[in-house]
Design a protein around this motif. Structure first.
Motif, mmCIF file in Angstrom:
data_model
loop_
_atom_site.group_PDB
_atom_site.id
_atom_site.type_symbol
_atom_site.label_atom_id
_atom_site.label_comp_id
_atom_site.label_asym_id
_atom_site.label_seq_id
_atom_site.Cartn_x
_atom_site.Cartn_y
_atom_site.Cartn_z
ATOM 1 N N LEU A 43 0.767 -1.108 -0.114
ATOM 2 C CA LEU A 43 -0.033 0.175 -0.047
ATOM 3 C C LEU A 43 0.982 1.395 0.123
ATOM 4 O O LEU A 43 0.703 2.208 -0.780
ATOM 5 C CB LEU A 43 -1.075 0.067 1.251
ATOM 6 C CG LEU A 43 -1.902 -0.927 1.304
ATOM 7 C CD1 LEU A 43 -2.931 -1.123 2.507
ATOM 8 C CD2 LEU A 43 -2.935 -0.798 0.003
ATOM 9 N N TRP A 44 1.923 1.379 0.842
ATOM 10 C CA TRP A 44 2.828 2.457 0.995
ATOM 11 C C TRP A 44 3.499 2.606 -0.438
ATOM 12 O O TRP A 44 3.670 3.804 -0.930
ATOM 13 C CB TRP A 44 3.914 2.391 1.917
ATOM 14 C CG TRP A 44 3.466 2.676 3.365
ATOM 15 C CD1 TRP A 44 3.050 1.787 4.199
ATOM 16 C CD2 TRP A 44 3.039 3.976 3.665
ATOM 17 N NE1 TRP A 44 2.616 2.683 5.423
ATOM 18 C CE2 TRP A 44 2.654 3.822 5.087
ATOM 19 C CE3 TRP A 44 3.283 5.217 3.030
ATOM 20 C CZ2 TRP A 44 2.446 5.157 5.836
ATOM 21 C CZ3 TRP A 44 2.840 6.318 3.933
ATOM 22 C CH2 TRP A 44 2.459 6.238 5.177
ATOM 23 N N VAL A 45 3.937 1.465 -1.221
ATOM 24 C CA VAL A 45 4.584 1.667 -2.622
ATOM 25 C C VAL A 45 3.513 2.364 -3.538
ATOM 26 O O VAL A 45 3.745 3.057 -4.145
ATOM 27 C CB VAL A 45 4.967 0.332 -2.891
ATOM 28 C CG1 VAL A 45 5.471 0.396 -4.537
ATOM 29 C CG2 VAL A 45 6.183 -0.187 -2.244
ATOM 30 N N VAL A 46 2.335 1.635 -3.438
ATOM 31 C CA VAL A 46 1.283 2.474 -4.545
ATOM 32 C C VAL A 46 1.099 3.819 -4.116
ATOM 33 O O VAL A 46 0.993 4.668 -5.055
ATOM 34 C CB VAL A 46 -0.262 1.579 -4.134
ATOM 35 C CG1 VAL A 46 -1.103 2.217 -5.212
ATOM 36 C CG2 VAL A 46 0.407 0.006 -4.853
ATOM 37 N N PHE A 47 0.829 3.967 -2.849
ATOM 38 C CA PHE A 47 0.771 5.545 -2.480
ATOM 39 C C PHE A 47 1.632 6.404 -2.818
ATOM 40 O O PHE A 47 1.453 7.650 -3.445
ATOM 41 C CB PHE A 47 0.353 5.596 -1.141
ATOM 42 C CG PHE A 47 0.168 6.844 -0.675
ATOM 43 C CD1 PHE A 47 -1.284 7.618 -0.728
ATOM 44 C CD2 PHE A 47 1.039 7.653 0.011
ATOM 45 C CE1 PHE A 47 -1.132 8.934 -0.368
ATOM 46 C CE2 PHE A 47 0.786 9.015 0.540
ATOM 47 C CZ PHE A 47 -0.488 9.614 0.284
#
Length: 254
Positions: free
Chosen positions: A211-215
């Protein structure tokens, strides 16, 4: 036929047989009683054979055959004579409650006509036990020679024990026991053996990372888009619109 003859036949038959049947009344039964102790264990009584009566219907023609052979009559005649006589004897027994069998004992009946037998004290129906008599241990006295021999034997035993003293067992020191702490090695867990809680935590951590990478990627794209729009708006228009749409937009703006 009379009671004396019947008693004599029963006694002769019971010497070689375990039972003699009286038709319609019951049967005399003989059994061996093993040796017993009496007088507080100081007297040994020899085995003997006791006689009792069992008031139970039974079938056996030994008495009939014996009577037929002794009196030279047929089995049918002997059977009728014995059956009639025993029936009469049964009536007398129930009336008088006792019938004497000479040389054997007495056949008795209770008020309820339960039949039992009381043998004579001198009755002997055990030929194999002829000559056997009770042995009293109190009457045996050791002679002077037996006492002297026993004393000499005891003396010899004591002398042998003095000459051969018992060996003293050697004392062996006990080895010291060192107690080492037990080290228990925990086996490494395989992937298939990992606890469920650990697997759940690992999955959650991986999901957060994704999720952090996508964000971060989305934020980066937005920043790039804004920078391109500010520095080179024409380039951005070429990316967003087709040539026909650009001509229309440029015409309107003029």
């Amino acid at each position: 036929m009379d009671i004396d003859l019947l008693s004599k036949m029963v006694k002769e038959l019971i010497l070689d047989n375990d039972r003699v049947v009286l038709p319609g009344l019951g049967c005399f039964v003989a059994e061996i009683v093993p040796s017993t102790f009496s007088d507080k264990g100081y007297t040994i009584n020899p085995p003997y054979r006791r006689l009792f009566f069992r008031a139970k219907p039974d079938q056996d023609d030994a008495l009939t055959r014996f009577y037929a052979e002794s009196n030279k009559v047929s089995l049918e005649v002997a059977d009728k004579i014995i059956t009639d006589f025993v029936a009469e004897l049964k009536t007398v027994l129930h009336t008088r409650k006792t019938v004497a069998f000479p040389g054997l004992g007495r056949l008795r009946a209770t008020k309820e006509n339960n039949v039992f037998f009381v043998a004579d004290a001198e009755l002997d129906i055990y030929p194999d036990g002829f000559g056997l008599e009770p042995i009293s241990l109190k009457s045996h006295q050791e002679s002077e020679e037996e006492v002297t021999a026993a004393v000499e034997e005891l003396k010899s035993i004591l002398v042998e024990k003095e000459e051969c003293p018992e060996p003293v067992p050697e004392t062996v020191p006990e080895p010291e026991v060192v107690i080492e702490p037990d080290v228990v090695m925990e086996p490494a867990l395989q992937e298939d053996e990992m606890p469920v809680e650990v697997e759940d935590k690992t999955e959650k951590k991986t999901l957060k990372t994704i999720l952090w990478v996508v964000f971060a990627a989305v934020v980066a794209l937005v920043v790039i888009f804004m920078a391109v729009a500010h520095v080179a708006p024409e380039l951005l228009d070429k990316i967003l619109y087709t040539p026909e749409e650009l001509e229309i937009l440029n015409y309107k703006s003029e």
